[in-house]
Structures are given as structure tokens and as C-alpha cells.
Design an enzyme around this catalytic site. Structure first.
Site, mmCIF file in Angstrom:
data_model
loop_
_atom_site.group_PDB
_atom_site.id
_atom_site.type_symbol
_atom_site.label_atom_id
_atom_site.label_comp_id
_atom_site.label_asym_id
_atom_site.label_seq_id
_atom_site.Cartn_x
_atom_site.Cartn_y
_atom_site.Cartn_z
ATOM 1 N N ASP A 41 11.770 91.884 58.065
ATOM 2 C CA ASP A 41 11.423 90.923 59.121
ATOM 3 C C ASP A 41 11.084 91.628 60.429
ATOM 4 O O ASP A 41 11.410 92.809 60.638
ATOM 5 C CB ASP A 41 12.604 89.963 59.326
ATOM 6 C CG ASP A 41 12.142 88.546 59.607
ATOM 7 O OD1 ASP A 41 11.055 88.381 60.185
ATOM 8 O OD2 ASP A 41 12.887 87.609 59.257
ATOM 9 N N ASP A 47 7.454 80.315 58.683
ATOM 10 C CA ASP A 47 8.814 79.772 58.720
ATOM 11 C C ASP A 47 8.791 78.266 58.506
ATOM 12 O O ASP A 47 9.830 77.648 58.333
ATOM 13 C CB ASP A 47 9.458 80.069 60.078
ATOM 14 C CG ASP A 47 10.230 81.366 60.056
ATOM 15 O OD1 ASP A 47 10.482 81.888 58.958
ATOM 16 O OD2 ASP A 47 10.582 81.859 61.142
#
Ligand code: GLA
Length: 725
Positions: A473, A543
Site C-alpha cells: 500500500d 477503495d
């Protein structure tokens, strides 16, 4: 194929021609790029004329102006007032650049781009051209590299600048590609968005002056993707002319177009000159990132197919290209930071019988990370929170028949961490206190000791836990650009050096641990680009896991990137990002086009939903070959109507999968026929669940009936199987 027939270079792919020639003054003239044409003498193909307010040059016996001539790599200060492709300044302040042809080579091997991701091309299929231009006054050379991918109709380009002089020079601008197209009626399509709504197609006409998309975030960004297309105004999905451009790069970029006074459209793609500069000592070389360009005479779909093919066949470690993309279940939306050994074990017990491949423990497993305020940089398990480490969880995972995956955010550091206490100078910072974002700072990956430190921690963890899957990430963008460890005249090198450091870490980890499957992520799809896809076979697309939103995100992303590069999960409802409620079946069908998984509390599901998971997983395994290697068609756009539809067809055209999702239910609805694409014209297809048999031609020309549902967000899916004649 590359052919040199003085003074012409003819670069040919299966369906396109790219032609340039050397003019009498040594200028490299861009002659043509488009649908394939014969290799002939095109001395007559020019609009050269002398023009007022544009200094005259005499080329091939004609008076013209540099401002009018289409050029391969235009420069500044010698009469072309359009945007230069590059700019080099000498230490004594000279900033006039004039390049002339020196020599060229047709290479048997594609040159490597040291430290940068780039296409891997087998030279039996293609070849590479390096044209060296020289600035005689300042003593540097510019080498333009072209690699032709015949099958995919793509040309890969990059530029190398070599300082052949005795003193240092500063590269202020260095496009990876520059292209002059002599027409001014083109439209510009980019993929723009924000966190949670990445890569919506945005199309607008160009007009005189510049139009540009760029990033100065130290990342390719959620906001503007390093991809653009130039299209004829009549271009649709399946008709019209489209040029596509993309960068194999993940940090600050610029794609710029300029429509000139004489109706030429110039496009340049490369590092963002606003945040970039590079000092080259005598004898040094600077290499730009690689850029891709393609031409389609049949609309956006064909352009997308070219990028999809190149990405799947030529990008990334070849071992990773053949790895099976596992079906995963991820802990994030199920538990967020609320992790404990007991909860994770219970979660695994709930997953029993679902036949999922890999369990990924997301954020929250390391240090004292019980919220987003601490511990980034401490890539070890805190024994107080997890006595005995994560071994119990890993064992439980393996006993449940799943592999064990883990989340890292390697480029970050929390102030509240052991790493920060030990190395407060490892973060990126200037004179001021560095700016926090999500309570975290960014590590200065331009420094080797920082990259080494993070590598050691990650490598130890991978070995200890026999990790086979890593989600990498990157949850904020860069600020405080610069480094105390660089001299004043190298401060603007920092962002590019940062990216090179990150690539070096990715390179080391993927080389040392070829068994680990990497997934890229940046707050969802904030770093979705070919640079990351070189190291990591897939990226978390957004997301936003809401199925209705994902229709748009996945549809838009497919302009440049294949479904095989995207990840989609089925998540809980009401959806955590939008609060929307969509049927479980729709969530499954929307996610099926990508690499697949789940991200919800399985223990809270109804038993019918668990049964559906088992069916969805079986279905995904059936579809996987098509997702990885098939051809993707956009049938109906969610940006223009209430119905979004797409289709995948296997390489041999014997199987196909169609998904059609309606957004809002309408009163008293009708229906419509969905015309399919890419099928065989011979033989018949069995279409399930319609229970019919029909010819490919009929399915493509007449279509399959889809009756509008009386429920919001309903998706229909069809599977086709070819039956011999
Ligand atoms: C990012 C990712 C999410 C999740 C969180 C964890 O936002 O996109 O999927 O991993 O970070 O902090």
C-alpha cells in the site's frame, strides 16, 4: 519491422506505419503516424512554407520555419515556439538547444532502462531503433529509442541524454516521447477522478494552446492517470481514429498537448518538468521512463486491446506473468484495525468450506497499530498484542487450506514508531516540520540505507512466515519534496530518485522472493499504472467497493489496463463507502471481471449468501482463463445510460462471458437487445442461462434480449460456449 532507406526510417507494426526522415539541415522530420501505408519516397509530403514571426530555415531546398515543421524531438530557442520536448542548460547558463541527426543503429536487443520498469520484448518478434542527435555547441547527445511491437501495434519509446562535454549540464525537461500530428480537430481523452472514484473517462475537444494532465504528488495519482488518447471527433468504441499514449512510470508525470497556429497537434509524455531536473556530470547518461504509443483505426476498443495485449504479454517479470491470481479474502472491511489472534482465527473458521485460496491480513497486524496513528515502519509483530507472533494465525490459515498473505506499507513511517525513534532523519523533510497526512510521513526512499532498512525488515518477515502474497500500500502522497542528503542543485531530482528507490526495493523483493504474489495499492487505485504493474501483476482498483461505483471505475480503467490487472472484491452492504445497498449477486457479477475476492465479515452472512460465495468462487475459476488472457469488450457505458455491459471472449473465441448491470429500476420498463462482439461466425453458441443456441453472427448483429429489471442495481450474466458446426 524497422527499415532504413536513406533518408527515411519506416517503422511498421501489423496495421500501422510510423515514418520519419532526415532533412538536409539534419533536423529529424516526423512524416507520418497512422494506418499502414506503403514504404515510399514521401519527399512531396510536407507543408513547408516561410512564415512571418517565425525565423526561416532552409530545408531540402525550401524555405520554411521550425515552427511549422513536425519534428521528432523539438528543442527550445531556435525558432520552434511550441513546447520543446527537452531542455538542457549548461553550468554557464546556456539554454539554447539544437539537435541534428548524427547516426543511428538498428539494434538486435531492446536496450535496458537501468532502474526503471520497461517492456520485455523478444527480439525475434520485434526490433529497436536508436537515433542519435547531437547538440554540437553544448556537447551532449540525445538518443531516441523506438521499439516496435508488431503484433500489438504498439511502439515503445524512451530517450537517453548523454553528456559528452567536459562540464556538468542540467536536464530541465526530457519527454519520453514527442509526436507532431498535422491536424487540429482531435479530441483529448484522459482518465480522471479522485479517491474512491478513479479513472472516469473525460473527453474534450482540443483548441489552440496547451492542454495537459499531470501529477506533482510523487505518485501517478487517483486524480489523473498517466494515459491519454487523441481521437477523431467521430471516434466511438468501434470506429474512428484513436491514438493512445501511456507511461510506464509511477510518480510525477506530464502528458501535454499543444495545438499550434498552423493546425498541428503536438503531444508529449514524460516526467513532469515542473518538479524535475537532473544534473549530469561529464560522461553521465540520463534515461527517461518508457512511454507507449499506439494507433487504432477502429475506435477506442482497439486502442484498449493494444494496451491490454502489451501489458499481458510484455510487462513484468515473466514468472509473475504466469502466476495464478489467487482468490482472496481480506480482513480490512471485515475488521479494520480491530485485530486479535482470537478474532482472526474465528474469521478463518467462518471461511471454512468457501474454497478461497488466500487469506490476507490487512493493516493493523504490526507494532502497536490499533488505529492509523502509529507503527508504520515497524514491520514486526508486537508480542504483547500477539503472543507468539502470527504463527498461530498462519497455521490456522494453512490448516483451513488457504495461503497466508499480508499487508505492508513499505514507504511510510509513523512518528509514533520505533523506526522513527531510531532514525528520525529517515523521513522526507525540509527545513519545516514535515506535513502529516493520515498521521504518517513518507520515508526518503531516494536513500539507499532507508531502502536497505525496509528491505531487511520485509525479507525477515516473508521468510519467517513463508508469505506468498503481499498487498503493497501507499496511503499518502509526497510533500516537503527534497532531501538534506542532496546538494542544492540536485533538490529537484528528489521525486524521481524517490521513485527509483521504490522500484529498486520492488525489484529486490520480487527477485529474492519469486514465489510471492504482489498486489499494488494506494488508497485503492491511486497508483494504478504500468510502472507498478511491471513489478506487481495486479492492483486494488479502488477503495470504493460499492458495485454501482465499481461499474464506472472498472469500465474507465479498462481504457488502458486489462481486467487481468484489476482487483475487485465483494463487500458488505450497506456499502462502507457509499451506504448503498446492492444485491449480493450483483456485487459478485461486477467483481467477476477482475481478479476476485471478498472483504466482509463472513460470520455475519446469511447461509444463502455463503452458498452464493461457493458458487461465485466456482464461477470465477471457470472464468479465470478468460480474465487473464481473453479479450475484453465494453458494450454499454455506465457514463451515458442506465445500463452498463461488458463482455469477455476467450482467445480461441469458444467461450464468452457477458455482464449487464442496470443502475436504477425504472417504472414500466421495456428491454433491449445486447449486441455481442468478438464471437466466431461459424458454428453455434449455447447461451446460459437463456437456454438457447444461436450463431455468433446472430448474437453479434441481432443481440441477446435483456429485460429491464424492477429492482435497482440488478445484474445479468450470460455464459456462452461454442458448439462445433
Ligand atoms: C488503504 C487500502 C485499503 C486498506 C487500508 C488500510 O486505504 O486501499 O484497502 O488496505 O489502506 O489502511
Amino acid at each position: 519491422m524497422i527499415i532504413w532507406k536513406e533518408p527515411y526510417f519506416y517503422l511498421e507494426t501489423k496495421h500501422t506505419s510510423y515514418i520519419m526522415r532526415i532533412l538536409s539541415n539534419g533536423m529529424l522530420h516526423h512524416v507520418y503516424y497512422g494506418a499502414k501505408i506503403p514504404k515510399e519516397d514521401m519527399g512531396w509530403y510536407q507543408l513547408f512554407q516561410g512564415k512571418g514571426f517565425s525565423p526561416a530555415v532552409t530545408v531540402n531546398g525550401l524555405v520554411s520555419s521550425a515552427d511549422l515543421i513536425p519534428q521528432e524531438y523539438p528543442s527550445f530557442g531556435r525558432g520552434d515556439y511550441r513546447c520543446p520536448a527537452f531542455a538542457v542548460e549548461t553550468a554557464d547558463g546556456r539554454r539554447l538547444n539544437e539537435l541534428t541527426y548524427d547516426h543511428h543503429e538498428i539494434l538486435e536487443e531492446k536496450p535496458a532502462l537501468p532502474g526503471l520498469p520497461s517492456l520485455d520484448v523478444n527480439m525475434e518478434e520485434s526490433n529497436s531503433l536508436a537515433v542519435t542527435l547531437k547538440d554540437a555547441a553544448c556537447g551532449y547527445e540525445v538518443v531516441l529509442h523506438y521499439t516496435v511491437l508488431e503484433e500489438e501495434d504498439v511502439i515503445a519509446r524512451h530517450t537517453e541524454i548523454r553528456n559528452r562535454g567536459k562540464d556538468a549540464v542540467y536536464v530541465r525537461r526530457a519527454a519520453s516521447l514527442s509526436l507532431d500530428i498535422e491536424r487540429d480537430n482531435l479530441e483529448f481523452l484522459s482518465l480522471s477522478g479522485a479517491w474512491g472514484r478513479e479513472r472516469y473517462p473525460n473527453r474534450r475537444p482540443l483548441s489552440p494552446g496547451t492542454t495537459s494532465i499531470e501529477s506533482r504528488r510523487g505518485s501517478s495519482s487517483h486524480q489523473l492517470n498517466p494515459f491519454a488518447a487523441l481521437a477523431s471527433p467521430d471516434a466511438t468504441e468501434t470506429a474512428g481514429e484513436v491514438y493512445g499514449f501511456s507511461l510506464i512510470y509511477s510518480a510525477d508525470f506530464q502528458i501535454l498537448t499543444e495545438v499550434s497556429q498552423y493546425g498541428c497537434t503536438r503531444l508529449q509524455a514524460g516526467l513532469n518538468p515542473e518538479t524535475f531536473s537532473w544534473k549530469m556530470e561529464a560522461g553521465e547518461t540520463f534515461v527517461t521512463p518508457e512511454a507507449l504509443m499506439t494507433y487504432s483505426g477502429h475506435g477506442f476498443q482497439e486502442m484498449s486491446h493494444h494496451f491490454h495485449d502489451v501489458c499481458r504479454r510484455h510487462l513484468g517479470r515473466s514468472a509473475a506473468r504466469d502466476m495464478v491470481h489467487p482468490i482472496i479474502i481480506n480482513s480490512w472491511e471485515a475488521m479494520y484495525f480491530d485485530l486479535s489472534e482470537e478474532k482472526l482465527k474465528q474469521f478463518l473458521a467462518d471461511c471454512e468450506g468457501l474454497d478461497i485460496d488466500t487469506f490476507v491480513v490487512d493493516d493493523g497486524w504490526f507494532g502497536r497499530r490499533t488505529d492509523d496513528q502509529s507503527s508504520l515502519g515497524d514491520w514486526f509483530v508486537d508480542e504483547e498484542r500477539f503472543p507468539g507472533g502470527l504463527h498461530g494465525v498462519a497455521e490456522c490459515c494453512r490448516n483451513a487450506g488457504m495461503k497466508f498473505g499480508i499487508w505492508f506499507e513499505p514507504e511510510m513511517i509513523s512518528r509514533d514508531s520505533r523506526l522513527y525513534k531510531a532514525h528520525p532523519d529517515w523521513c522526507i523533510r525540509g527545513q519545516e516540520e514535515p506535513v502529516e497526512c493520515r498521521h504518517q510521513l513518507v520515508l526518503d526512499m531516494s536513500r539507499k540505507e532507508v531502502v536497505d532498512g525496509i528491505y531487511e525488515q520485509m525479507a525477515a518477515f516473508i521468510r519467517e512466515y513463508d508469505i506468498t502474497y503481499i498487498k503493497w500500500d501507499f496511503n499518502r502522497n509526497l510533500t516537503d519534496n527534497g532531501s538534506f542528503f542532496l546538494p542544492p542543485d540536485r533538490q529537484r531530482e528528489h521525486t524521481h530518485r524517490y521513485m527509483l528507490g521504490v522500484y529498486s526495493l520492488m525489484h529486490r523483493l520480487t527477485e529474492t522472493f519469486p514465489q510471492v504474489f504482489f498486489e499494488g495499492c494506494s488508497g485503492g487505485g491511486g497508483r494504478f499504472d504500468f510502472g507498478i504493474l511491471y513489478y506487481m501483476p495486479q492492483i486494488w482498483t479502488s477503495d470504493d467497493s460499492d458495485a454501482a461505483e465499481r461499474l464506472r471505475i472498472q469500465y474507465g480503467t479498462s481504457y488502458a489496463y486489462p481486467p487481468a490487472s484489476m482487483v475487485a472484491h465483494v463487500s458488505a452492504c450497506p456499502n462502507h463507502q457509499t451506504g448503498r445497498i446492492t444485491p449480493f449477486a450483483t456485487r459478485g457479477e461486477v467483481a467477476q471481471m477482475c481478479n476476485y475476492g471478498y472483504e466482509l465479515a463472513v460470520g455475519q452472512l446469511a447461509s444463502e449468501e455463503k452458498t452464493m460465495i461457493r458458487e461465485q468462487v466456482r464461477k470465477h475459476r471457470r472464468l479465470d482463463e478468460m480474465i487473464q488472457r481473453g479479450i475484453f469488450y465494453r458494450l454499454c457505458s455506465p457514463f451515458t445510460g442506465n445500463l452498463c455491459a461488458w463482455q469477455m471472449v476467450s482467445e480461441d473465441q469458444k467461450r464468452s462471458y457477458v455482464m449487464a448491470a442496470f443502475l436504477m429500476a425504472e417504472p414500466n420498463p421495456g428491454g433491449q437487445y445486447l449486441r455481442l462482439q468478438g464471437l466466431r461466425k461459424d458454428g453455434q453458441y449455447k447461451v446460459e442461462p437463456l437456454g438457447i443456441t444461436a450463431g455468433g453472427e446472430t448474437l453479434m448483429r441481432a443481440g441477446i434480449p435483456v429485460i429491464a429489471p424492477q429492482r435497482d442495481y440488478t445484474a445479468f450474466a450470460f455464459e456462452l460456449e461454442w458448439l462445433s458446426e
